[in-house]
Design a protein around this motif. Sequence first.
Motif, PDB file in Angstrom:
ATOM      1  N   THR A 170      21.245  87.634 -11.710  1.00  0.00           N
ATOM      2  CA  THR A 170      20.836  86.333 -11.285  1.00  0.00           C
ATOM      3  C   THR A 170      20.000  86.191 -10.055  1.00  0.00           C
ATOM      4  O   THR A 170      18.816  85.740  -9.724  1.00  0.00           O
ATOM      5  CB  THR A 170      21.643  85.342 -11.474  1.00  0.00           C
ATOM      6  N   VAL A 173      16.765  88.615 -10.400  1.00  0.00           N
ATOM      7  CA  VAL A 173      15.807  87.697 -11.041  1.00  0.00           C
ATOM      8  C   VAL A 173      15.094  86.595 -10.212  1.00  0.00           C
ATOM      9  O   VAL A 173      13.631  86.621 -10.029  1.00  0.00           O
ATOM     10  CB  VAL A 173      16.172  87.243 -12.362  1.00  0.00           C
ATOM     11  N   ALA A 174      15.809  85.913  -9.492  1.00  0.00           N
ATOM     12  CA  ALA A 174      15.339  84.716  -8.738  1.00  0.00           C
ATOM     13  C   ALA A 174      14.596  85.071  -7.461  1.00  0.00           C
ATOM     14  O   ALA A 174      13.579  84.847  -7.169  1.00  0.00           O
ATOM     15  CB  ALA A 174      16.694  83.780  -8.287  1.00  0.00           C
ATOM     16  N   GLY A 177      11.262  86.688  -8.689  1.00  0.00           N
ATOM     17  CA  GLY A 177      10.524  85.369  -9.068  1.00  0.00           C
ATOM     18  C   GLY A 177       9.972  84.727  -7.915  1.00  0.00           C
ATOM     19  O   GLY A 177       8.809  84.412  -7.592  1.00  0.00           O
ATOM     20  N   LEU A 243      11.480  90.310 -15.591  1.00  0.00           N
ATOM     21  CA  LEU A 243      11.027  90.188 -14.109  1.00  0.00           C
ATOM     22  C   LEU A 243       9.474  89.865 -13.814  1.00  0.00           C
ATOM     23  O   LEU A 243       9.004  89.060 -13.138  1.00  0.00           O
ATOM     24  CB  LEU A 243      11.415  91.312 -13.259  1.00  0.00           C
ATOM     25  N   ILE A 246       8.697  86.854 -15.593  1.00  0.00           N
ATOM     26  CA  ILE A 246       8.892  85.444 -14.998  1.00  0.00           C
ATOM     27  C   ILE A 246       8.258  85.299 -13.541  1.00  0.00           C
ATOM     28  O   ILE A 246       7.646  84.005 -13.250  1.00  0.00           O
ATOM     29  CB  ILE A 246      10.403  85.448 -14.579  1.00  0.00           C
ATOM     30  N   ASP A 310      16.081  78.705 -14.020  1.00  0.00           N
ATOM     31  CA  ASP A 310      15.497  78.976 -15.263  1.00  0.00           C
ATOM     32  C   ASP A 310      15.639  80.549 -15.572  1.00  0.00           C
ATOM     33  O   ASP A 310      15.386  81.099 -16.487  1.00  0.00           O
ATOM     34  CB  ASP A 310      13.816  78.955 -15.183  1.00  0.00           C
ATOM     35  N   THR A 311      16.460  81.239 -14.404  1.00  0.00           N
ATOM     36  CA  THR A 311      16.860  82.411 -14.601  1.00  0.00           C
ATOM     37  C   THR A 311      18.045  82.461 -15.792  1.00  0.00           C
ATOM     38  O   THR A 311      18.197  83.798 -16.281  1.00  0.00           O
ATOM     39  CB  THR A 311      17.391  82.963 -13.281  1.00  0.00           C
ATOM     40  N   THR A 312      18.670  81.406 -16.037  1.00  0.00           N
ATOM     41  CA  THR A 312      19.512  81.717 -17.078  1.00  0.00           C
ATOM     42  C   THR A 312      19.134  81.771 -18.303  1.00  0.00           C
ATOM     43  O   THR A 312      19.743  82.424 -19.295  1.00  0.00           O
ATOM     44  CB  THR A 312      20.358  80.285 -16.905  1.00  0.00           C
ATOM     45  N   VAL A 314      17.194  84.457 -19.375  1.00  0.00           N
ATOM     46  CA  VAL A 314      17.232  85.904 -19.547  1.00  0.00           C
ATOM     47  C   VAL A 314      18.239  86.320 -20.296  1.00  0.00           C
ATOM     48  O   VAL A 314      18.250  87.293 -21.087  1.00  0.00           O
ATOM     49  CB  VAL A 314      17.120  86.566 -18.154  1.00  0.00           C
ATOM     50  N   ASP A 321      23.120  88.245 -17.395  1.00  0.00           N
ATOM     51  CA  ASP A 321      22.998  87.406 -16.013  1.00  0.00           C
ATOM     52  C   ASP A 321      24.425  86.691 -15.834  1.00  0.00           C
ATOM     53  O   ASP A 321      25.471  86.971 -16.387  1.00  0.00           O
ATOM     54  CB  ASP A 321      21.767  86.260 -16.064  1.00  0.00           C
TER      55      ASP A 321
END
Length: 376
Positions: A170, A173-174, A177, A243, A246, A310-312, A314, A321
């Motif tokens: 998580t 990815v965050a 992004g 990745l 996003i 919004d990373t959830t 994935v 995640d």
Amino acid sequence: MSFVRRDLIPPAPPPAAATGPWPWARRNLFSGPGNALTSLAILALLAWLAPAAFRFLVLDAVWTGESGAACRPEVVGRPVGACWAFVHEKIGYLAYGSYPVGERWRANLFFALSALAAGWMLWPGAPRRGLGAIFAFLILPLAAYALLAGMPTLGLVPVPTGRWGGFLVTLVVALVGIVASLPLGILLALGRRSELPVVRLLCAGFIEFWRGVPLITVLFMANVMLPLFLPGDLTVDRLVRPLVGIALFASAYMAEVVRGGLQAIPQGQAEAAAALGLTRAQALAHVVLPQALKVVVPGIVNTMIGLFKDTTLVSIVGISDFVRALEAARADPRWSAPSVPVTAYAFAALVYFALCFAMARYAGFVERRLAAGDRR
């Protein structure tokens, strides 16, 4: 006779009726009939929900245990609230996923370096912030890849991304992004306002395309459809694909936020910069763009918060995640108890709320600091 005072009288304290909790409540909560009714309704709702939530999360919670039996009412013999023993037992999996236990120090070092970079860049009085920017945007990504993926030349055992999971994924990815979307969004916003028709049309088409498709569609295309269009001997890592998707998706929304700030700056600012002898690039970099970014700080932070949540998504395309790790952890038959699913989602809500609230509060601090600078 006349007397001239030489010392200033010290300022008197404000009137007692103007400060304190009760005057604040009268001024903000009960300033009128409509405001008073709304405040009373909200206070009544909080009075109804807060004790029940506190009882479930704290008073009736189970803090220790080795299995779900510790969280079953028929075993304990009393009402059972949140099963924090489950979270304590699974916290390693929730944080790292299937990352090898003996190599988790690398993930911890990545967390520490990320915190150092964030503190260096977000603390207004930090020394050598230019060096901090080099560390955050150049050194940290390379160090993070070497730490997490592994580098045999440095004695770091390779760990495939399929074993990454939990909050580690998580955060990765965050961060990717957020860090990639802001500069890309600024470039796209500038390109959409360009006087060159080709550049303007390409940037506008890019923005409208990515804003016109849902993020879940982007993730499915990146993880499921993209490999079908690649040659058989060419593969892209299953974590890198979402990745990139996003980052491109968020940059389109960031571009529109920045473009709104650019449109809010009067044309006279650029004309005044040109009258002082600045080139168009200098005027944009030193006059127009700083003012535009200051105007859209709330919009930028709002986009970042939305991206973090919004990373959830994935997890829907098979990336483990934080939410997917929670789902897998609560499916453990050893922890089959009625309160375990609620506890898992309550824990996820608390984690996401804490991080998003911290970002929002920092944005408020930046806004107040910029407003104070304007007043000075």
